[in-house]
Design a protein around this motif. Sequence first.
Motif, PDB file in Angstrom:
ATOM      1  N   GLY A   1      10.851   1.345   0.951  1.00  0.00           N
ATOM      2  CA  GLY A   1       9.582   2.039   0.555  1.00  0.00           C
ATOM      3  C   GLY A   1       8.415   2.069   1.465  1.00  0.00           C
ATOM      4  N   GLU A   2       7.553   2.934   1.765  1.00  0.00           N
ATOM      5  CA  GLU A   2       6.236   2.835   2.411  1.00  0.00           C
ATOM      6  C   GLU A   2       5.238   1.980   1.999  1.00  0.00           C
ATOM      7  OE1 GLU A   2       6.805   7.581   4.027  1.00  0.00           O
ATOM      8  OE2 GLU A   2       4.969   6.832   2.911  1.00  0.00           O
ATOM      9  N   LEU A   3       5.290   1.624   0.577  1.00  0.00           N
ATOM     10  CA  LEU A   3       4.124   0.833   0.030  1.00  0.00           C
ATOM     11  C   LEU A   3       5.024  -0.278  -0.608  1.00  0.00           C
ATOM     12  CD1 LEU A   3       2.616   3.642  -2.288  1.00  0.00           C
ATOM     13  CD2 LEU A   3       1.713   2.809   0.012  1.00  0.00           C
ATOM     14  N   VAL A   4       4.609  -1.420  -0.286  1.00  0.00           N
ATOM     15  CA  VAL A   4       4.904  -2.636  -0.748  1.00  0.00           C
ATOM     16  C   VAL A   4       4.056  -3.057  -1.888  1.00  0.00           C
ATOM     17  CG1 VAL A   4       6.070  -4.995  -0.269  1.00  0.00           C
ATOM     18  CG2 VAL A   4       5.964  -3.110   1.413  1.00  0.00           C
ATOM     19  N   LEU A   5       4.703  -3.359  -3.233  1.00  0.00           N
ATOM     20  CA  LEU A   5       3.593  -3.570  -3.985  1.00  0.00           C
ATOM     21  C   LEU A   5       3.870  -5.027  -4.774  1.00  0.00           C
ATOM     22  CD1 LEU A   5       4.360  -0.333  -6.038  1.00  0.00           C
ATOM     23  CD2 LEU A   5       2.663  -0.520  -4.323  1.00  0.00           C
ATOM     24  N   VAL A   6       2.780  -5.475  -5.301  1.00  0.00           N
ATOM     25  CA  VAL A   6       2.923  -6.963  -5.972  1.00  0.00           C
ATOM     26  C   VAL A   6       2.322  -6.608  -7.173  1.00  0.00           C
ATOM     27  CG1 VAL A   6       2.168  -9.386  -6.188  1.00  0.00           C
ATOM     28  CG2 VAL A   6       2.549  -8.276  -3.753  1.00  0.00           C
TER      29      VAL A   6
END
Length: 493
Positions: A224-229
Amino acid sequence: MTRAITRRTALVLGGLGVVAVAGGGALLWAGLNPAGPRTGIPDGFTSGDDLSQPTELRSTGGLLDMALSAAPAAATIGGRAASVLGYNGGLPGPTLRLRAGDRVRVALKNGLADPTNLHVHGLHVSPEGNGDNMAVMVAAGESFDYEYRLPANHPPGVYWYHPHHHGTVADQVFGGLYGAIVVDDRAPIETSRERVLVISDITLDGAGTVAGASAAQRMQGREGELVLVNGQLAPTLSLRPGERERWRIVNACVSRYLRLRLDGHRLQLLGIDSGRLEKPAEVDEIVLVPGNRADVLVTSGSGSAILRTLAYDRGTATSGGMMGGSRQRATGSDVTLATVMVGGDPAAALAAVPRQPAPTDLRGSTVTARRELDFAMGMGMNGGSMMGFTINGQEFDPGRLDTTVLAGSVEEWTLRNGSGMDHPFHLHVWPMQIVAQGGAAETDVVWRDVVNVPAGGQVAVRIGFADFAGRTVYHCHILDHEDAGMMGTILAR
Ligand code: C2O
Ligand code: CU
Ligand code: CU
């Protein structure tokens, strides 16, 4: 107060060495980029909100009785409205906090348009009946009551749950269906704060809906283009100097390998996946392949820092002429995951971590069977144009039994990867001890429930098929590869 820091602003501020006031002025930025510039935050997204924690559901009196709905959900990601999938409306779903010996009842309601089901990844529980049974399929609009019984000696550690309906696993996890499970230690380890960090990645289109993956992306394993926490884009964590926190980190990405770094702070690894190291390992970097978890103590240094994941070269999906000759490497890139801000009065030092019992070592056990599993990517089984993903030359067939083992026995499996890409191998129910990598014996006692098998390489593992009989699966934890057929069935009897 909102702290909308776009990548561009961060770079400018960092370059000028400006000290910005954040969080009501309690904390000062000691330069915004002590560990390099923030990367991976696309234009139009904001970052820097305080890290939130998923709702926690805790067992009481040995029982956790809960409802879990899988359904479309509205989320705000990096300041933008997004339509995702969520468990109980959250991204991630609730954290389940358990103890060894617990009974867990989960009433799963499928509010999705497609079939789903539930897998409790890494938990050492029965794969039969209404336990962690991969044959269960919950149709759209239907419900199913799962029940798991953790043995009295269940190892402490970080686990997680996610859907496992063959063919839709990658799409459903990518959409947002995942949550953490923590099995508490018998004797608590002193910390000032505990946090769960569920790391996932996602791509949103212009309308804020989750983007699909192309055939080429599925072949490589989508990133994915966004890596989320915890569903947030580059959030902020605030610590006092010298403060010791405990982070429970889950790699819930479909395909992305994580190489975590937090320079200038002390990282003590308590364990990976399940169980404990005898004493904490001082580390600079933590590698988590998809599905792995880390249980780590973080003692803050004096300066702020960026929690990053560094690029990892997973290799190349060799596609010949089939996919237009694409031979792109799946290298990922350096990404800012969070900013750790240090401020306030120094914290008092905490007691040393108590020594843990030595982990089981199967190297002294009698091996009753040796097997080889070969991972390959090649022409599809029926000679079609799509690439086939196989174990021992076969794509997944739920009706075929691939491996039969004796319950209670110890086996040694050699995992061979003749393909040009790494494959993270996962077995349900029973963890694996790595005994050799690339032909060289492993000197430490290393346990994992997802084991990376590097491109062109091999790994030998020992598995003790203790406590449970029944049928379950093993597979590549690049979920696109699992959906494409890199999965087999196993029966312990
Ligand atoms: Cu985390 Cu079979 O999966
Ligand atoms: Cu699993
Ligand atoms: Cu794979």
